[in-house]
Write an enzyme that holds these catalytic residues in place. Structure first.
Site, PDB file in Angstrom:
ATOM      1  N   HIS A  46      -3.029   6.981   2.378  1.00 47.23           N
ATOM      2  CA  HIS A  46      -3.634   5.524   1.895  1.00 47.23           C
ATOM      3  C   HIS A  46      -4.905   5.440   2.704  1.00 47.23           C
ATOM      4  O   HIS A  46      -4.836   5.896   3.927  1.00 47.23           O
ATOM      5  CB  HIS A  46      -2.706   4.429   2.328  1.00 47.23           C
ATOM      6  CG  HIS A  46      -3.082   3.148   2.538  1.00 47.23           C
ATOM      7  ND1 HIS A  46      -3.692   2.739   1.365  1.00 47.23           N
ATOM      8  CD2 HIS A  46      -2.882   2.206   3.406  1.00 47.23           C
ATOM      9  CE1 HIS A  46      -4.197   1.526   1.827  1.00 47.23           C
ATOM     10  NE2 HIS A  46      -3.668   1.250   2.958  1.00 47.23           N
ATOM     11  N   CYS A  69       0.548  -1.201  -0.057  1.00 47.89           N
ATOM     12  CA  CYS A  69      -0.094   0.248   0.006  1.00 47.89           C
ATOM     13  C   CYS A  69       0.829   1.296   0.017  1.00 47.89           C
ATOM     14  O   CYS A  69       0.299   2.533  -0.094  1.00 47.89           O
ATOM     15  CB  CYS A  69      -0.897  -0.046   1.092  1.00 47.89           C
ATOM     16  SG  CYS A  69      -2.148  -1.451   1.110  1.00 47.89           S
ATOM     17  N   ASN A  71     -10.568   0.292   0.897  1.00 47.62           N
ATOM     18  CA  ASN A  71      -9.242   0.297   0.771  1.00 47.62           C
ATOM     19  C   ASN A  71      -8.558  -0.413  -0.453  1.00 47.62           C
ATOM     20  O   ASN A  71      -9.070  -1.650  -0.536  1.00 47.62           O
ATOM     21  CB  ASN A  71      -8.811  -0.424   1.992  1.00 47.62           C
ATOM     22  CG  ASN A  71      -7.003  -0.540   1.985  1.00 47.62           C
ATOM     23  OD1 ASN A  71      -6.367  -0.507   0.907  1.00 47.62           O
ATOM     24  ND2 ASN A  71      -6.437  -0.890   3.306  1.00 47.62           N
TER      25      ASN A  71
END
Length: 333
Positions: free
Chosen positions: A257, A117, A287
């Site tokens: 993020h 990520c 996400n």
């Protein structure tokens, strides 16, 4: 003396699959939870899942084409193509090779990076290095993941968080003081077990036994990740801002993020970024792995929320465990 050119973002793009999975719809796959529980703990209301015939390269290609269109640059002008993903189409060839072919970037050197990520920010830092050696170069950084294919829907702790998507940025030289001011990248390999997919590599090759044991599913120690982020990310951001000669109060936009809405709120407070506008898209997309910061950045850019000369702070953090931060002075609208 002529100011030294920096790299800046010339155009952004993103792609989200059409299939929306609301919290209510997710209940068909995930048991022992409720839509209200998901929303309260994560601030996520929906996410997108790729269609059965969509692979990561398909999502990446559409985001890349959107970024090229916004930048007004033809694909054959791209010198380097970087694809950040931890869910590539297959172990070989690199997903970047497939994207290069699909968009017609035939001049580009194409390769993948896997920093989970944090990958989009790491990709921007790498692009900066490439342009430093070839100031006329144009780099296309794409981040794409399809996590819906590796989720264990029997594990509500992780299955509720993730969706699929891709984001991209075309980067090249811009006049000072615009562009990438500085980056900060760290990796804490001692914490690598917090996030992992156990099987499918050289240590534990795919077999009937690994499939039966569920070893190809994504696994995450949620509490451990939260502790890592809140303890490890604010110092990285502080070091970057100090080196750049700015304070948290000088930051106009924070694009993190999109891990978990509640955790991001805690991160903003811990990093002293309460005066910045924090850009979130996780409520509707969840996400999306390495794509999440890129998708949020594109959403802000397309909405006209980023203005010429404003300071934009990007932060990525994820498996490995790695943290990447980048400070940009926004070039154009």
């Amino acid at each position: 003396m002529q100011p030294v050119a920096r790299i800046g973002i010339l155009g952004t793009g993103s792609y989200l699959p059409e299939h929306e999975v609301t919290n209510e719809a997710l209940m068909e796959l995930v048991t022992d939870t409720t839509p209200e529980w998901i929303s309260r703990r994560t601030l996520i209301e929906a996410r997108r899942f790729a269609a059965p015939d969509e692979a990561t390269s398909d999502l990446a290609t559409k985001a890349a084409l959107a970024a090229l269109t916004r930048a007004g640059i033809d694909a054959d002008r791209i010198d380097y193509l970087i694809v950040s993903t931890s869910t590539g189409d297959s172990p070989q060839p690199p997903t970047a090779s497939l994207v290069q072919h699909a968009i017609g970037a035939h001049r580009a050197a194409a390769f993948d990076i896997n920093v989970v990520c944090a990958g989009f920010v790491f990709g921007l830092a790498l692009a900066d290095s490439l342009v430093a050696t070839r100031p006329e170069a144009v780099v296309l950084v794409v981040a794409a993941d399809i996590y819906s294919r590796i989720l264990d829907f029997g594990d509500r702790r992780t299955a509720i968080l993730f969706g699929d998507g891709a984001g991209a940025a075309v980067v090249g030289a811009v006049p000072a003081p615009y562009g990438l001011v500085d980056t900060e990248l760290i990796t804490r390999g001692d914490a690598h077990e917090l996030i992992h997919v156990k099987a499918g590599g050289s240590r534990l090759p795919a077999s009937a036994e690994t499939v039966a044991d569920g070893d190809h599913y994504f696994r995450m120690n949620g509490r451990g990740v939260r502790d890592f982020v809140l303890a490890g990310v604010p110092p990285v951001l502080a070091d970057l801002l100090k080196r750049a000669g700015v304070t948290p109060g000088d930051v106009d936009h924070f694009v993190p993020h999109q891990a978990n809405g509640m955790m991001i709120g805690e991160l903003v407070e811990a990093a002293g970024l309460g005066d910045a506008r924090t850009h979130l898209v996780l409520d509707r997309y969840g996400n999306t792995g390495s794509a999440s910061a890129a998708i949020a950045l594109d959403a802000a850019a397309r909405a006209g929320e980023l203005h010429d000369g404003e300071l934009v702070l990007l932060a990525g953090f994820g498996g490995g465990m790695s943290v990447g931060a980048a400070l940009l002075r926004w070039y154009g609208n």
